[in-house]
Design an enzyme around this catalytic site. Structure first.
Site, PDB file in Angstrom:
ATOM      1  CG  HIS A 246       4.529  -2.490   5.527  1.00  0.00           C
ATOM      2  ND1 HIS A 246       4.497  -1.115   5.733  1.00  0.00           N
ATOM      3  CD2 HIS A 246       3.231  -2.881   5.433  1.00  0.00           C
ATOM      4  CE1 HIS A 246       3.234  -0.709   5.767  1.00  0.00           C
ATOM      5  NE2 HIS A 246       2.445  -1.763   5.576  1.00  0.00           N
TER       6      HIS A 246
ATOM      7  CD  GLN B 203       2.589   3.605   3.358  1.00  0.00           C
ATOM      8  OE1 GLN B 203       2.509   4.186   2.282  1.00  0.00           O
ATOM      9  NE2 GLN B 203       3.738   3.338   3.946  1.00  0.00           N
TER      10      GLN B 203
ATOM     11  CG  ASN C  82      -1.865  -1.161   1.258  1.00  0.00           C
ATOM     12  OD1 ASN C  82      -2.370  -1.568   0.203  1.00  0.00           O
ATOM     13  ND2 ASN C  82      -2.116  -1.718   2.433  1.00  0.00           N
TER      14      ASN C  82
HETATM   15  P1  AMP Z   1      -0.535  -0.644   5.894  1.00  0.00           P
HETATM   16  O1  AMP Z   1      -1.983  -0.344   6.169  1.00  0.00           O
HETATM   17  O2  AMP Z   1      -0.261  -1.161   4.506  1.00  0.00           O
HETATM   18  O3  AMP Z   1       0.359   0.503   6.287  1.00  0.00           O
HETATM   19  O4  AMP Z   1      -0.183  -1.874   6.821  1.00  0.00           O
HETATM   20  C1  AMP Z   1       0.209  -1.735   8.148  1.00  0.00           C
HETATM   21  C2  AMP Z   1      -0.038  -3.063   8.795  1.00  0.00           C
HETATM   22  O5  AMP Z   1       0.716  -3.121   9.990  1.00  0.00           O
HETATM   23  C3  AMP Z   1      -1.499  -3.311   9.179  1.00  0.00           C
HETATM   24  O6  AMP Z   1      -1.970  -4.486   8.518  1.00  0.00           O
HETATM   25  C4  AMP Z   1      -1.454  -3.469  10.688  1.00  0.00           C
HETATM   26  O7  AMP Z   1      -2.346  -4.437  11.159  1.00  0.00           O
HETATM   27  C5  AMP Z   1      -0.003  -3.858  10.926  1.00  0.00           C
HETATM   28  N1  AMP Z   1       0.543  -3.513  12.227  1.00  0.00           N
HETATM   29  C6  AMP Z   1       0.484  -2.304  12.868  1.00  0.00           C
HETATM   30  N2  AMP Z   1       1.140  -2.365  14.038  1.00  0.00           N
HETATM   31  C7  AMP Z   1       1.646  -3.624  14.139  1.00  0.00           C
HETATM   32  C8  AMP Z   1       2.416  -4.314  15.121  1.00  0.00           C
HETATM   33  N3  AMP Z   1       2.826  -3.715  16.271  1.00  0.00           N
HETATM   34  N4  AMP Z   1       2.739  -5.606  14.903  1.00  0.00           N
HETATM   35  C9  AMP Z   1       2.338  -6.225  13.764  1.00  0.00           C
HETATM   36  N5  AMP Z   1       1.617  -5.637  12.799  1.00  0.00           N
HETATM   37  C10 AMP Z   1       1.265  -4.361  12.986  1.00  0.00           C
END
Ligand code: AMP
Length: 115
Positions: free
Chosen positions: A99, A93, A86
């Site tokens: 990531h 995002q 994203n």
């Molecule tokens: P995005 O929306 O593409 O930025 O994805 C961020 C992702 O990070 C989401 O799917 C969240 O659920 C995940 N996320 C946020 N904080 C954590 C965390 N502490 N450990 C694992 N995943 C996380």
């Protein structure tokens, strides 16, 4: 800029189960999984989003794809997985540290590109 949640996980300032790591990236389980297998491949370098990457990141970006493949193999889902990035709030995002989402363990339809 404050460190992202992912930099804090990389620096062991926040707890997380790191399921893979090498000199350039780590992989963790997503805290809010959207599929039975939902992993995140995260570069140690804190690039905020894909569109901020440049030519100097060429090898790193390739490395992340190969790491995703290795992590999929490790998770036993190498035959069927989806990789998503994203880029920007408008694309969903929420963590501004590049990531790759690796999703597997459910049937994805051809037309359904999101998760
Ligand atoms: P995005 O929306 O593409 O930025 O994805 C961020 C992702 O990070 C989401 O799917 C969240 O659920 C995940 N996320 C946020 N904080 C954590 C965390 N502490 N450990 C694992 N995943 C996380």
């Amino acid at each position: 800029m404050a460190d992202s949640v992912f930099t804090r996980i990389i620096n062991r300032e926040l707890p997380s189960e790191i399921i893979y790591e090498d000199e350039h990236c780590i992989a963790i389980r997503d805290i809010a999984p959207k599929a039975p297998v939902h992993l995140l491949i995260i570069p140690r370098k804190p690039i905020a989003k894909l569109s901020d990457a440049s030519g100097e990141d060429l090898a790193l970006l390739g490395h992340l794809m190969l790491a995703a493949s290795a992590v999929a193999r490790q998770a036993g889902v190498e035959d069927a997985f989806r990789v998503i990035v994203n880029n920007g709030a408008g694309a969903g995002q929420t963590v501004f540290h590049l990531h790759l989402h690796l999703l597997a363990g459910k049937q994805f339809s051809e037309s359904q590109l999101g998760f």
